[in-house]
Design an enzyme around this catalytic site. Structure first.
Site, mmCIF file in Angstrom:
data_model
loop_
_atom_site.group_PDB
_atom_site.id
_atom_site.type_symbol
_atom_site.label_atom_id
_atom_site.label_comp_id
_atom_site.label_asym_id
_atom_site.label_seq_id
_atom_site.Cartn_x
_atom_site.Cartn_y
_atom_site.Cartn_z
ATOM 1 N N TYR A 273 11.081 35.656 69.031
ATOM 2 C CA TYR A 273 12.265 35.487 69.976
ATOM 3 C C TYR A 273 13.621 35.596 69.093
ATOM 4 O O TYR A 273 14.669 35.560 69.886
ATOM 5 C CB TYR A 273 12.095 33.890 70.320
ATOM 6 C CG TYR A 273 11.340 33.665 71.756
ATOM 7 C CD1 TYR A 273 11.960 34.147 72.868
ATOM 8 C CD2 TYR A 273 9.950 33.760 71.692
ATOM 9 C CE1 TYR A 273 11.128 33.973 74.102
ATOM 10 C CE2 TYR A 273 9.092 33.724 72.803
ATOM 11 C CZ TYR A 273 9.934 33.887 73.958
ATOM 12 O OH TYR A 273 9.329 33.911 74.970
ATOM 13 N N HIS A 430 8.693 27.088 71.754
ATOM 14 C CA HIS A 430 7.897 28.333 71.505
ATOM 15 C C HIS A 430 6.862 28.017 70.533
ATOM 16 O O HIS A 430 6.265 29.126 69.933
ATOM 17 C CB HIS A 430 8.624 29.635 71.485
ATOM 18 C CG HIS A 430 9.300 29.825 72.693
ATOM 19 N ND1 HIS A 430 8.421 30.512 73.796
ATOM 20 C CD2 HIS A 430 10.597 30.294 73.132
ATOM 21 C CE1 HIS A 430 9.064 30.530 74.882
ATOM 22 N NE2 HIS A 430 10.412 30.453 74.410
ATOM 23 N N ASP A 450 -3.022 36.667 63.839
ATOM 24 C CA ASP A 450 -2.679 35.296 64.550
ATOM 25 C C ASP A 450 -2.570 35.859 65.996
ATOM 26 O O ASP A 450 -2.362 36.996 66.309
ATOM 27 C CB ASP A 450 -1.035 35.272 64.117
ATOM 28 C CG ASP A 450 -0.506 33.965 64.514
ATOM 29 O OD1 ASP A 450 -0.581 33.774 65.924
ATOM 30 O OD2 ASP A 450 0.030 33.000 64.102
#
Length: 751
Positions: A273, A430, A450
């Site tokens: 982001y 988020h 991840d």
């Protein structure tokens, strides 16, 4: 290098509260200026990188002009027809506006004018978008966020064709389109506009950019400082559970620079982001610098916008792909259009750092504006120098005191090993519940992954391109990450409000010895009454073909618990030195908190000091050695249970489990070694070099580990777990040997 840094924020609001109008300005004046246009025209045909970028854009826009303008009635979610057409339109308008300025060809201005007039005709009649999925619905798009995207790009197009349009045409477009559009995004959508989030950044910038073009001081002040009144209740949340308003929260563009960015330039929502928000942050900054240089926006908060470019470039693997921390789609990289723009703006407005040029060369395209030309000229002059990504620690939080993200990098010949330890703040809406989680890379290949987000962005078949329900039930849960889970419950019980109040703390970050790099962090709030302390050392030594990762997780609790410690790997299991039983019928590992999505494929029990698992992936072998206690469980899992729509990847994992333990420790070592060539069918160094992993001390003051190697050498690692001081002196005895040192950690190779 970064431009001159000042040590205090600039009181921008006061200098922008202009009476009724911004000083008269010429057009274009946002990302392009008249002076810049002249320089570009003078260099046409002389700068290969710019000329090639121009040629590619010209082909695209010429084809669009030939195809004709389509402005459909909005109805679709992301990835649907109307969504994609409106998205394509704003990108094409921006490019056509730039082509008009560069080539002085009226056909491009006419294209922009005709499209703007069609939008001006349609917009006054538009209701809210028919899709009711978003907390802030748009009009052209299903969410106001995408409407803001449209205006950020379209304002640049309007700036470029402003003088081409007649006064009557400008009056029509501004009255029927741009003014109501800006009002809708701001006063009409305060829950979207007046918050600290990447959404509001886009909204603030959209209103600010069109305010600059229209010479509207009210809109510009609204963009920079937010709405004075929004009538939103404190504690209001969006449909992802993210906080919209907290008491006393500052709003506007400046607040979105102040709050999410740490002093190191790390953006609390994570690199995915941050990449998305970099475009509005930087194009607006460039526009402000061009039209109102007295603001000195690139010096604001110690030049944090320029620092953020470097932080983001460092949050990538060897192929430039961003680490998928929090909600992050894998594969997104610095080849995205946002980073093409960011690198050029960073170079032009941040001191012309030649290292940025090497990234621009890899991107192999530039924006058709002044910063793009400056980069292309510098590349042509062979000024580029390598951008060297080093080990670094990036703080989180506006004051840099809310944890952070540590990156350890080790290079051996042409190979790069990278450890990413996340001990950051929640990351707004988020964020994931994964304190002290890590991922590990061999070059660009994920060794320990991840998961990232559960979403197929802009693919309509998958929930209209939006977040899948599995993002909450799996991807955000702690078991989805490589960290400790207590009693099959996520950190902070998966509660956003609690998670947002807490962060982990750095204990140690020491990369002074490139062959023995150490990071250590502590988490005291994920589980009440339990403290987690994780220490990771990236070790490069002649006993190993490639670096070894030593991973130590210490757990102290007020009561007995079950502790799960997963590693999510990729590849095919080659061998294990313990007995395990494959499941004859697959069953979920649990029924909630992400466990319901894991199949239990096999399980075994540790019967000796060390349990070792080896696997092969993409021609490289990996071995994980665990110093478990007798009776600890080893569970082989695979993702995909309770996933009726095949929304999740079927990734494998290994979970080490300790039951009925109060204070516990996990000590593991991960090796990267050997190779297998499928063409020659030749195998080399397929076996682990570690003979034994031994915990030799674990008390209130010290942790000590020995790695016994097959070449008969021993690596000793000792760390003070109470005092991370670099000046404290120590003297302890281990296995009859006395060791003295100064500082927190000690390591020695024993032959």
């Amino acid at each position: 290098m970064l431009s001159k840094i000042i040590n205090k924020g600039i009181a921008i609001a006061s200098c922008l509260l202009l009476s009724t109008s911004i000083m008269a300005q010429q057009h274009p004046s946002l990302i392009m200026t008249k002076k810049g246009v002249e320089k570009i025209r003078e260099n046409l045909g002389k700068v290969p990188l710019f000329d090639a970028s121009l040629a590619n854009v010209k082909v695209e826009v010429d084809q669009a002009i030939a195809d004709g303008i389509v402005v459909p009635i909005p109805k679709d979610m992301a990835g649907g027809y109307s969504h994609e057409v409106h998205k394509r339109n704003y990108l094409l308008m921006q490019k056509a506006g730039l082509l008009y300025q560069i080539l002085n060809d009226d056909s491009y201005a006419l294209y922009v004018k005709d499209m703007l007039l069609q939008y001006a005709k349609m917009y006054p009649k538009l209701p809210l978008h028919p899709q009711e999925r978003s907390y802030a619905r748009g009009k052209l798009f299903w969410q106001a966020l995408n409407d803001a995207n449209w205006l950020v790009y379209t304002s640049q197009a309007y700036d470029c064709v402003y003088d081409y349009l007649s006064k009557k045409e400008r009056a029509t477009i501004e009255k029927k389109l741009f003014k109501p559009y800006a009002d809708f995004l701001s006063v009409g959508s305060p829950q979207f506009f007046n918050r600290v989030h990447n959404h509001s950044t886009w909204g603030n910038v959209a209103v600010g950019m069109i305010g600059l073009v229209m010479d509207d001081a009210v809109l510009l002040d609204r963009a920079l400082n937010g709405l004075k009144e929004d009538n939103l209740p404190a504690g209001m949340k969006d449909n992802d559970g993210g906080l919209i308003k907290k008491e006393g929260q500052k709003t506007g563009f400046l607040a979105n620079v102040d709050e999410p960015f740490s002093p190191d330039g790390y953006y609390t929502e994570g690199p995915y982001y941050q990449r998305y928000a970099m475009y509005p942050f930087l194009v607006f900054a460039a526009a402000l610098q061009n039209s109102k240089p007295e603001i000195k926006i690139f010096e604001y908060k110690n030049a944090v916008l320029l620092k953020s470019i470097y932080a983001l470039l460092n949050l990538t693997n060897s192929e430039g792909e961003f680490f998928p921390l929090n909600d992050g789609q894998k594969g997104m990289s610095y080849y995205s259009r946002e980073l093409v723009s960011a690198v050029a703006i960073g170079y032009t407005y941040g001191g012309r750092d030649p290292e940025l040029l090497s990234i621009a060369k890899k991107q192999n395209r530039v924006e058709l504006d002044e910063s793009g030309l400056e980069v292309a000229l510098a590349v042509q002059q062979n000024l580029a120098q390598p951008f060297v990504k080093k080990s670094l620690n990036l703080s989180d939080g506006p004051d840099g005191k809310q944890g952070g993200v540590a990156i350890l990098r080790s290079r051996l010949n042409d190979d790069e090993s990278t450890v990413v330890l996340k001990y950051a703040a929640q990351g707004l809406s988020h964020g994931h519940y994964d304190k002290l989680s890590f991922s590990y890379y061999n070059n660009a290949d994920e060794v320990i992954q991840d998961y990232g987000l559960a979403r197929f962005v802009n693919i309509e078949q998958k929930n209209g391109g939006g977040y899948l329900k599995e993002n909450g039930s799996w991807a955000k849960q702690s078991i989805a990450h490589n960290t400790v889970i207590q009693n099959e419950t996520s950190h902070f019980n998966g509660d956003f409000d609690i998670g947002s109040l807490n962060h982990s703390d750095k204990y140690l970050f020491d990369v002074s010895d490139p062959n023995f790099q150490v990071v250590s962090a502590i988490e005291n709030n994920a589980y009440p009454g339990t403290s987690l302390h994780r220490t990771m050392a990236l070790i490069q030594d002649e006993s190993y073909e490639r670096p070894v990762l030593l991973d130590i997780m210490q757990i102290k609790s007020e009561q007995q618990n079950q502790y799960d410690f997963p590693y999510y790997y990729f590849g095919q299991i080659m061998s294990a030195n313990f007995k395990y039983e494959k499941s004859k019928a697959l069953m979920p590992l649990g029924d909630k908190n992400g466990y319901q999505h894991l199949w239990k494929e096999a399980n075994g029990v540790a019967t000796q000091d060390n349990s070792k698992v080896s696997w092969l992936n993409k021609g490289t072998f990996y071995s994980l050695t665990a110093a478990l206690s007798a009776g600890d469980e080893i569970i082989f899992t695979r993702l995909g249970a309770n996933d009726p729509n095949f929304n999740l990847r079927n990734d494998p994992g290994i979970i080490f489990r300790k039951k009925a333990a109060q204070n516990a420790i996990f000590v593991n070592a991960l090796e990267t070694h050997g190779s297998y060539n499928t063409v020659s069918e030749f195998t080399s160094n397929a076996y682990s070099s570690i003979a034994k992993l031994e915990k030799v001390r674990d008390d209130a003051n010290y942790i000590a580990v020995k790695i016994h190697n097959k070449d008969d050498s021993i690596l000793l690692f000792i760390m003070d777990v109470k005092d991370s001081s670099t000046s404290k002196t120590h003297q302890i005895t281990i296995d009859g040997e006395n060791y003295q040192w100064t500082g927190c950690v000690f390591h020695k190779k024993i032959k």
